[in-house]
Design a protein around this motif. Structure first.
Motif, PDB file in Angstrom:
ATOM      1  N   ILE B  40       0.842  -1.211   0.000  1.00 26.49           N
ATOM      2  CA  ILE B  40       0.000   0.000   0.000  1.00 26.49           C
ATOM      3  C   ILE B  40       0.876   1.260   0.000  1.00 26.49           C
ATOM      4  O   ILE B  40       0.666   2.182  -0.790  1.00 26.49           O
ATOM      5  CB  ILE B  40      -0.952  -0.019   1.219  1.00 26.49           C
ATOM      6  CG1 ILE B  40      -2.038  -1.076   1.009  1.00 26.49           C
ATOM      7  CG2 ILE B  40      -1.563   1.349   1.462  1.00 26.49           C
ATOM      8  CD1 ILE B  40      -2.937  -1.298   2.212  1.00 26.49           C
ATOM      9  N   ASP B  41       1.865   1.289   0.869  1.00 31.32           N
ATOM     10  CA  ASP B  41       2.712   2.485   1.003  1.00 31.32           C
ATOM     11  C   ASP B  41       3.532   2.747  -0.255  1.00 31.32           C
ATOM     12  O   ASP B  41       3.870   3.893  -0.562  1.00 31.32           O
ATOM     13  CB  ASP B  41       3.637   2.345   2.219  1.00 31.32           C
ATOM     14  CG  ASP B  41       2.877   2.496   3.531  1.00 31.32           C
ATOM     15  OD1 ASP B  41       1.673   2.802   3.482  1.00 31.32           O
ATOM     16  OD2 ASP B  41       3.473   2.294   4.599  1.00 31.32           O
ATOM     17  N   ARG B  42       3.887   1.684  -0.981  1.00 35.36           N
ATOM     18  CA  ARG B  42       4.662   1.862  -2.220  1.00 35.36           C
ATOM     19  C   ARG B  42       3.756   2.218  -3.403  1.00 35.36           C
ATOM     20  O   ARG B  42       4.230   2.416  -4.518  1.00 35.36           O
ATOM     21  CB  ARG B  42       5.444   0.590  -2.539  1.00 35.36           C
ATOM     22  CG  ARG B  42       6.614   0.312  -1.602  1.00 35.36           C
ATOM     23  CD  ARG B  42       7.548  -0.759  -2.170  1.00 35.36           C
ATOM     24  NE  ARG B  42       6.848  -2.013  -2.425  1.00 35.36           N
ATOM     25  CZ  ARG B  42       6.671  -2.973  -1.527  1.00 35.36           C
ATOM     26  NH1 ARG B  42       7.149  -2.831  -0.302  1.00 35.36           N
ATOM     27  NH2 ARG B  42       6.027  -4.073  -1.840  1.00 35.36           N
ATOM     28  N   GLY B  43       2.446   2.253  -3.161  1.00 36.00           N
ATOM     29  CA  GLY B  43       1.498   2.590  -4.227  1.00 36.00           C
ATOM     30  C   GLY B  43       1.313   1.464  -5.223  1.00 36.00           C
ATOM     31  O   GLY B  43       0.923   1.692  -6.366  1.00 36.00           O
ATOM     32  N   GLU B  44       1.573   0.214  -4.815  1.00 34.36           N
ATOM     33  CA  GLU B  44       1.494  -0.913  -5.740  1.00 34.36           C
ATOM     34  C   GLU B  44       0.259  -1.780  -5.489  1.00 34.36           C
ATOM     35  O   GLU B  44       0.144  -2.877  -6.008  1.00 34.36           O
ATOM     36  CB  GLU B  44       2.756  -1.779  -5.599  1.00 34.36           C
ATOM     37  CG  GLU B  44       4.028  -1.048  -5.976  1.00 34.36           C
ATOM     38  CD  GLU B  44       5.283  -1.826  -5.603  1.00 34.36           C
ATOM     39  OE1 GLU B  44       5.156  -2.973  -5.146  1.00 34.36           O
ATOM     40  OE2 GLU B  44       6.380  -1.262  -5.754  1.00 34.36           O
TER      41      GLU B  44
END
Lengths: 432, 96
Positions: B40-44
């Motif tokens: 989630i934090d990596r936008g993936e």
């Protein structure tokens, strides 16, 4: 969402009713307050404490049994069934643990304070019965903890130490009345090592392997160094216990060195978890945790110096302060102020709700700030009082510690008070 | 092996019609939570992420809430017809 809600209810069946873990936490908060009160009244003996049936013994047992062990029981019976995915078979055994253990501590410590030996034995028997039942429950859960091998290994070692601590504790209680032990002081030292580094220490190190990465949002520590750390810790406790019972200074030196290796590996793993974690701002609780990490190796070094009579006349008391106050209590209070809201949020996830309340909804922060300042000041003041043999300073430090304990009790009460309110908070937006 | 019915071999992440899937079964605690939040934090993670877990991630929910993601437990099991093991959690991005 109906099916999901029903399923959520099933998954939550591994959670005990909130009243069970939180009664242990509430009792621990009260024992924490009582410990500082006794310490204020027993300040003269505390600064030069080496064991014996004096009021300072009551303060030590209020801390070790009342605060540390009571909290460990509450946390273990709640967290382990969730982690191992096996609920307790019934609730009555853990309720029985509470009703044997907590009144047993009250009787034990009150009679220690008053010097009533016959009641000490009765209190020791009651608290021992509770601990043995808890040991059975812990063992049953550890048996199923195949997915957490390092935590389980520490848990089994803690359990073995607990049984040895119980045996030695009972022997010491009876010895106060009969004098059957050949070397009471040697057994006291072994009892302290097994209780501090063995039972509570192993639990603290073991749970750290899950809790610290979870708080920092980092991966679990690597298996190989974690296993090496566990083996060194277990060997250190075993060597130290035998060295204490046998009165063998070389064994105690070896135990300290092996213990320092274990601490080095553990701290390296924990600091790496913090460094690689997604959450960098860990807040006040980790100031306490870091202070505890400093105290742990210091306790070993002072213990080594004291065992060779190189730590001054009050060296044993300073060792006890660093082990029980600096390492175990400070670590526990740091972790507890994070897991109390976590546990509360688990209970507050009602089926009609999509998500639990935010952690910040479940605990006031002002009492924690007061507690942290008072706790640090009190321990530093006590260390100074021990070093300079100043009982008046110990009394002042105890008063500051008492204020901190009252603030922490307020925080605990606040979490408990908010729990039912949180479960009725307005639902979050729909997820689907 | 019914529990890997939906999952391409040797992959923990795959895309399907209902969204992106992440399989964190078999990982030691707290690695499942770290994998999910990392994605989630990596936008993936996309907008809908379906996570396959061994157990319900009770500690994950407040983290999802903080990141603006809603969650919903799906039917019991890993997705295979005869499977009752594990959990599937559907995560939906609620804010940019």
């Amino acid at each position: 969402m109906t099916a999901a809600a029903g399923f959520l209810g099933g998954a939550k069946s591994r959670l005990l009713p909130a009243s069970i873990p939180f009664r242990f936490f509430a009792a621990a908060a009260l024992f924490h307050v009582a410990m500082w009160v006794v310490l204020i009244f027993a300040a003269e003996q505390v600064i030069g404490f080496r064991g014996g049936m004096v009021p300072a013994l009551a303060a030590v047992h209020l801390l070790v049994l009342g605060v540390l062990t009571t909290t460990a029981i509450g946390a273990a019976v709640q967290l382990l069934p969730v982690a191992t995915r096996h609920a307790l078979a019934a609730h009555w055994p853990i309720k029985l643990v509470f009703w044997m253990f907590v009144p047993g501590i009250v009787l034990l410590t009150a009679s220690m304070y008053l010097g009533r030996i016959e009641l000490v034995i009765a209190g020791a028997v009651a608290s021992t019965a509770g601990l043995l039942l808890f040991a059975g429950l812990l063992g049953d859960n550890l048996r199923r903890a195949g997915g957490l091998p390092i935590v389980a290994a520490y848990g089994w070692a803690a359990l073995a130490a607990l049984l040895a601590v119980i045996l030695l504790g009972l022997a010491l209680s009876v010895d106060f009345a009969t004098g059957f032990l050949r070397d009471h002081a040697a057994v006291v030292r072994a009892h302290a090592i097994l209780g501090g580094y063995g039972f509570m220490g192993m639990l603290a190190l073991g749970f750290s392997h899950v809790l610290i990465p979870m708080f920092a949002l980092s991966s679990a520590p690597e298996k190989r160094p974690a296993t090496a750390g566990f083996l060194a810790a277990a060997a250190g406790v075993a060597l130290g216990s035998f060295g204490a019972v046998l009165g063998h200074p070389h064994l105690l030196t070896a135990a300290t060195l092996v213990g320092l290796v274990a601490v080095g590996i553990h701290l390296w793993l924990m600091l790496r978890a913090l460094r690689t974690g997604m959450r960098k701002r860990l807040g006040l609780s980790f100031i306490l945790v870091r202070a505890a990490w400093v105290s742990l190796p210091l306790s070993l070094l002072i213990g080594l110096a004291a065992s060779h009579d190189r730590a001054g006349p009050n060296g044993p008391a300073l060792f006890g302060l660093l082990l029980l106050g600096g390492w175990l209590l400070t670590f526990l209070l740091g972790v507890l102020q994070r897991i109390l809201p976590f546990l509360a949020s688990m209970h507050a996830t009602a089926p009609e709700r999509r998500a639990p309340p935010r952690l910040s909804e479940l605990g006031a922060t002002a009492p924690l700030n007061v507690h942290a300042i008072c706790h640090g000041t009190a321990l530093a003041g006590l260390a100074g009082a021990i070093l300079f043999d100043a009982s008046a300073a110990a009394r002042v430090a105890g008063t500051i510690g008492l204020l901190g304990a009252m603030a922490f009790a307020l925080f605990t009460a606040d979490v408990i008070r908010r729990l039912p309110l949180a479960s009725h908070a307005s639902p979050l937006p729909s997820g689907g | 092996m019914s529990c890997s019915a939906e999952k391409p071999q040797d992959s923990r992440i795959w895309n399907d019609a209902d969204g992106r899937h992440l399989d964190v079964r078999g990982l030691e605690c707290p690695n499942p939570m770290v994998e999910i939040l990392g994605l989630i934090d990596r936008g993936e993670a996309g907008d809908v992420l379906i996570v396959h877990l061994d157990q319900e991630p009770l500690f994950l929910y407040s983290e999802l809430d903080d990141r603006g993601w809603a969650h919903e437990l799906m039917a019991e099991g890993c997705g295979a017809a005869d499977c009752t093991e594990g959990y599937r959690l559907r995560l939906v991005r609620m804010s940019a």
